[in-house]
Design an enzyme around this catalytic site. Structure first.
Site, PDB file in Angstrom:
ATOM      1  N   LYS A  13       0.816  -1.231   0.052  1.00  0.00           N
ATOM      2  CA  LYS A  13      -0.080   0.014  -0.053  1.00  0.00           C
ATOM      3  C   LYS A  13       0.888   1.234   0.014  1.00  0.00           C
ATOM      4  O   LYS A  13       0.619   2.090  -0.826  1.00  0.00           O
ATOM      5  CB  LYS A  13      -1.154  -0.005   1.168  1.00  0.00           C
ATOM      6  CG  LYS A  13      -1.822  -1.117   1.365  1.00  0.00           C
ATOM      7  CD  LYS A  13      -2.658  -0.951   2.701  1.00  0.00           C
ATOM      8  CE  LYS A  13      -2.149  -1.161   3.980  1.00  0.00           C
ATOM      9  NZ  LYS A  13      -1.359  -2.560   4.281  1.00  0.00           N
ATOM     10  N   ARG A  88      -9.943   0.135   8.397  1.00  0.00           N
ATOM     11  CA  ARG A  88      -9.572  -0.993   8.606  1.00  0.00           C
ATOM     12  C   ARG A  88     -10.630  -1.613   9.548  1.00  0.00           C
ATOM     13  O   ARG A  88     -10.312  -2.771   9.966  1.00  0.00           O
ATOM     14  CB  ARG A  88      -8.301  -1.005   9.660  1.00  0.00           C
ATOM     15  CG  ARG A  88      -6.898  -0.817   8.896  1.00  0.00           C
ATOM     16  CD  ARG A  88      -5.688  -0.606   9.961  1.00  0.00           C
ATOM     17  NE  ARG A  88      -4.694  -1.289   9.980  1.00  0.00           N
ATOM     18  CZ  ARG A  88      -3.439  -0.921   9.197  1.00  0.00           C
ATOM     19  NH1 ARG A  88      -3.660   0.128   8.696  1.00  0.00           N
ATOM     20  NH2 ARG A  88      -2.564  -1.674   9.149  1.00  0.00           N
ATOM     21  N   ARG A 127      11.718  -5.252   5.302  1.00  0.00           N
ATOM     22  CA  ARG A 127      11.349  -3.831   5.250  1.00  0.00           C
ATOM     23  C   ARG A 127      12.248  -3.029   6.331  1.00  0.00           C
ATOM     24  O   ARG A 127      12.329  -3.280   7.467  1.00  0.00           O
ATOM     25  CB  ARG A 127       9.962  -3.585   5.572  1.00  0.00           C
ATOM     26  CG  ARG A 127       9.907  -1.982   5.336  1.00  0.00           C
ATOM     27  CD  ARG A 127       8.522  -1.530   5.505  1.00  0.00           C
ATOM     28  NE  ARG A 127       7.685  -2.358   6.392  1.00  0.00           N
ATOM     29  CZ  ARG A 127       6.354  -2.424   6.479  1.00  0.00           C
ATOM     30  NH1 ARG A 127       5.658  -1.742   5.549  1.00  0.00           N
ATOM     31  NH2 ARG A 127       5.882  -2.864   7.482  1.00  0.00           N
ATOM     32  N   ARG A 160      10.952  -0.944  11.736  1.00  0.00           N
ATOM     33  CA  ARG A 160       9.654  -0.815  12.448  1.00  0.00           C
ATOM     34  C   ARG A 160       9.496  -1.593  13.616  1.00  0.00           C
ATOM     35  O   ARG A 160       9.793  -2.930  13.386  1.00  0.00           O
ATOM     36  CB  ARG A 160       8.461  -0.653  11.764  1.00  0.00           C
ATOM     37  CG  ARG A 160       8.227   0.737  10.968  1.00  0.00           C
ATOM     38  CD  ARG A 160       7.142   0.563   9.914  1.00  0.00           C
ATOM     39  NE  ARG A 160       6.014  -0.070  10.283  1.00  0.00           N
ATOM     40  CZ  ARG A 160       5.046  -0.129   9.783  1.00  0.00           C
ATOM     41  NH1 ARG A 160       4.932   0.414   8.401  1.00  0.00           N
ATOM     42  NH2 ARG A 160       3.850  -0.978  10.078  1.00  0.00           N
ATOM     43  N   ARG A 171      -0.415  -8.784  13.559  1.00  0.00           N
ATOM     44  CA  ARG A 171      -0.868  -8.170  12.564  1.00  0.00           C
ATOM     45  C   ARG A 171      -1.717  -8.843  11.465  1.00  0.00           C
ATOM     46  O   ARG A 171      -2.835  -8.240  10.968  1.00  0.00           O
ATOM     47  CB  ARG A 171       0.002  -7.183  11.795  1.00  0.00           C
ATOM     48  CG  ARG A 171       0.597  -6.082  12.663  1.00  0.00           C
ATOM     49  CD  ARG A 171       2.054  -5.377  12.353  1.00  0.00           C
ATOM     50  NE  ARG A 171       1.978  -4.888  10.971  1.00  0.00           N
ATOM     51  CZ  ARG A 171       3.249  -4.543  10.223  1.00  0.00           C
ATOM     52  NH1 ARG A 171       4.203  -4.873  10.864  1.00  0.00           N
ATOM     53  NH2 ARG A 171       3.026  -4.078   9.156  1.00  0.00           N
TER      54      ARG A 171
HETATM   55  P1  AP5 Z   1       4.883  -1.664   2.088  1.00  0.00           P
HETATM   56  O1  AP5 Z   1       4.609  -0.784   0.741  1.00  0.00           O
HETATM   57  O2  AP5 Z   1       5.589  -0.780   2.965  1.00  0.00           O
HETATM   58  O3  AP5 Z   1       3.291  -2.413   2.502  1.00  0.00           O
HETATM   59  P2  AP5 Z   1       2.267  -1.945   3.174  1.00  0.00           P
HETATM   60  O4  AP5 Z   1       0.995  -2.419   2.360  1.00  0.00           O
HETATM   61  O5  AP5 Z   1       2.250  -0.328   3.263  1.00  0.00           O
HETATM   62  O6  AP5 Z   1       2.446  -2.562   4.714  1.00  0.00           O
HETATM   63  P3  AP5 Z   1       2.531  -1.939   6.198  1.00  0.00           P
HETATM   64  O7  AP5 Z   1       3.269  -2.879   7.071  1.00  0.00           O
HETATM   65  O8  AP5 Z   1       2.903  -0.587   6.297  1.00  0.00           O
HETATM   66  O9  AP5 Z   1       1.210  -2.036   6.427  1.00  0.00           O
HETATM   67  P4  AP5 Z   1       0.253  -1.937   7.682  1.00  0.00           P
HETATM   68  O10 AP5 Z   1      -0.952  -1.914   7.412  1.00  0.00           O
HETATM   69  O11 AP5 Z   1       0.617  -3.058   8.644  1.00  0.00           O
HETATM   70  O12 AP5 Z   1       1.091  -0.769   8.454  1.00  0.00           O
HETATM   71  P5  AP5 Z   1       0.451   0.727   8.636  1.00  0.00           P
HETATM   72  O13 AP5 Z   1       1.591   1.480   8.785  1.00  0.00           O
HETATM   73  O14 AP5 Z   1      -0.759   0.953   8.001  1.00  0.00           O
HETATM   74  O15 AP5 Z   1       5.647  -2.822   1.694  1.00  0.00           O
HETATM   75  C1  AP5 Z   1       6.109  -3.697   2.426  1.00  0.00           C
HETATM   76  C2  AP5 Z   1       7.733  -4.168   1.930  1.00  0.00           C
HETATM   77  O16 AP5 Z   1       7.408  -5.045   0.791  1.00  0.00           O
HETATM   78  C3  AP5 Z   1       8.458  -3.078   1.739  1.00  0.00           C
HETATM   79  O17 AP5 Z   1       9.905  -3.444   2.178  1.00  0.00           O
HETATM   80  C4  AP5 Z   1       8.534  -2.720   0.217  1.00  0.00           C
HETATM   81  O18 AP5 Z   1       9.512  -2.380  -0.212  1.00  0.00           O
HETATM   82  C5  AP5 Z   1       8.075  -4.342  -0.287  1.00  0.00           C
HETATM   83  N1  AP5 Z   1       7.394  -4.420  -1.359  1.00  0.00           N
HETATM   84  C6  AP5 Z   1       6.345  -3.882  -1.763  1.00  0.00           C
HETATM   85  N2  AP5 Z   1       5.662  -3.979  -2.947  1.00  0.00           N
HETATM   86  C7  AP5 Z   1       6.480  -4.993  -3.300  1.00  0.00           C
HETATM   87  C8  AP5 Z   1       6.381  -5.942  -4.635  1.00  0.00           C
HETATM   88  N3  AP5 Z   1       5.493  -5.883  -5.467  1.00  0.00           N
HETATM   89  N4  AP5 Z   1       7.211  -6.727  -4.730  1.00  0.00           N
HETATM   90  C9  AP5 Z   1       8.277  -7.161  -3.636  1.00  0.00           C
HETATM   91  N5  AP5 Z   1       8.683  -6.126  -2.794  1.00  0.00           N
HETATM   92  C10 AP5 Z   1       7.545  -5.513  -2.542  1.00  0.00           C
HETATM   93  O19 AP5 Z   1      -0.042   0.500  10.235  1.00  0.00           O
HETATM   94  C11 AP5 Z   1       0.790   0.367  11.300  1.00  0.00           C
HETATM   95  C12 AP5 Z   1      -0.034   0.093  12.728  1.00  0.00           C
HETATM   96  O20 AP5 Z   1      -0.709   1.463  13.069  1.00  0.00           O
HETATM   97  C13 AP5 Z   1      -1.099  -0.717  12.762  1.00  0.00           C
HETATM   98  O21 AP5 Z   1      -0.622  -2.059  13.058  1.00  0.00           O
HETATM   99  C14 AP5 Z   1      -2.161  -0.047  13.628  1.00  0.00           C
HETATM  100  O22 AP5 Z   1      -1.517  -0.393  15.243  1.00  0.00           O
HETATM  101  C15 AP5 Z   1      -1.956   1.363  13.428  1.00  0.00           C
HETATM  102  N6  AP5 Z   1      -3.104   1.688  12.717  1.00  0.00           N
HETATM  103  C16 AP5 Z   1      -2.992   2.229  11.287  1.00  0.00           C
HETATM  104  N7  AP5 Z   1      -3.819   2.668  10.734  1.00  0.00           N
HETATM  105  C17 AP5 Z   1      -4.889   2.115  11.545  1.00  0.00           C
HETATM  106  C18 AP5 Z   1      -6.143   2.314  11.515  1.00  0.00           C
HETATM  107  N8  AP5 Z   1      -6.968   2.626  10.319  1.00  0.00           N
HETATM  108  N9  AP5 Z   1      -6.974   1.988  12.659  1.00  0.00           N
HETATM  109  C19 AP5 Z   1      -6.426   1.309  13.699  1.00  0.00           C
HETATM  110  N10 AP5 Z   1      -4.926   1.104  13.733  1.00  0.00           N
HETATM  111  C20 AP5 Z   1      -4.318   1.746  12.831  1.00  0.00           C
HETATM  112 MG    MG Z   2       2.335   0.964   4.851  1.00  0.00          MG
END
Ligand code: AP5
Ligand code: MG
Length: 216
Positions: A13, A88, A127, A160, A171
């Site tokens: 994402k 979410r 990552r 992270r 997660r």
């Molecule tokens: P990346 O692009 O970073 O993936 P992502 O989908 O953004 O994954 P996240 O881990 O950031 O998602 P998340 O939903 O757990 O975390 P968030 O920060 O939202 O890619 C991942 C890796 O893969 C990278 O190394 C990239 O280079 C690689 N990659 C990407 N595409 C690729 C491809 N096609 N091929 C190969 N490699 C690839 O949330 C974190 C925390 O915040 C949550 O756990 C929660 O506690 C809180 N939070 C955030 N939003 C909310 C909400 N709405 N409600 C409640 N709590 C929330």
């Molecule tokens: Mg992300």
């Protein structure tokens, strides 16, 4: 263009959102990034959120709904926005519908990036993030040119806290239980498009642009 980028942790994402920002000039609204910035700055919100985030649990809905309501009313969202990591839960999606109705900015499309669990774990555990500009790297797939240093801004690269093994497994569990039901939710509204997120980063982006061509 008003977009939701949807998918499990590690689906890409954030990676795709950054490419969309460059291509379409509309802002990325990543609730994860907003929360992490608050943790870094030691705000009250950050202190409250950290305990949930480090364990891989969701931060309570009321907190997120407040953040999103304010953010969507900022002037840079006028021409559109990319929601990354929100909604979410069903209550978050219901609240979003009310907010967007009030400001008359309906969601055009929900892009659902599909990636199997084994691949997600591989991606997340490799990552690395820049502590200054938030750029994302991967030890295996896309390392920075100089180890530990961001190619873009020279900032320090770190892992992270919630990318450690235990938190990652939690997660994924939390995603399946609380977030996955939104696939049905948006599919019933006819605005969900599922894409193969296992392709190479640029291939996924090409597929996304093909879907978005209809709305540009
Ligand atoms: P990346 O692009 O970073 O993936 P992502 O989908 O953004 O994954 P996240 O881990 O950031 O998602 P998340 O939903 O757990 O975390 P968030 O920060 O939202 O890619 C991942 C890796 O893969 C990278 O190394 C990239 O280079 C690689 N990659 C990407 N595409 C690729 C491809 N096609 N091929 C190969 N490699 C690839 O949330 C974190 C925390 O915040 C949550 O756990 C929660 O506690 C809180 N939070 C955030 N939003 C909310 C909400 N709405 N409600 C409640 N709590 C929330
Ligand atoms: Mg992300």
């Amino acid at each position: 263009m008003n977009i939701i980028l949807f998918g499990p942790p590690g689906a890409g994402k954030g990676t795709q959102a950054k490419k969309l920002v460059d291509f379409y000039g509309i802002p990325q609204i990543s609730t994860g990034d907003i929360l992490r910035a608050n943790v870094r700055e030691g705000t009250e919100l950050g202190l409250a959120a950290k305990a949930y985030m480090d364990k891989g649990e969701l931060v309570p809905d009321e907190v997120l709904i407040g953040i999103i309501k304010n953010r969507l009313q900022e002037p840079d969202c006028e021409k559109g926005f990319i929601l990354d990591g929100y909604p979410r839960t069903v209550p978050q999606a219901d609240a979003l519908a009310v907010i967007l109705d009030e400001i008359d900015k309906p969601i055009d499309v929900v892009l659902n990036l599909q990636v199997p669990d084994e691949e997600l774990v591989k991606r997340i555990s490799g990552r690395l993030m820049c502590s200054k500009c938030g750029a994302s790297y991967n030890k295996t797939f896309s390392p920075s040119k100089k180890e530990g240093i961001c190619d873009i801004c020279g900032g320090e690269i770190y892992q992270r806290a919630d990318d450690k093994e235990d938190a990652v497994q939690n997660r994924l569990k939390v995603y399946k239980k609380q977030t996955q039901p939104l696939i049905d939710y948006y599919s019933k509204q006819g605005i969900l498009v599922t894409l193969d997120g296992t392709k190479d980063i640029n291939e996924v982006f090409k597929d996304i642009k093909a879907v978005l061509a209809k709305f540009a």
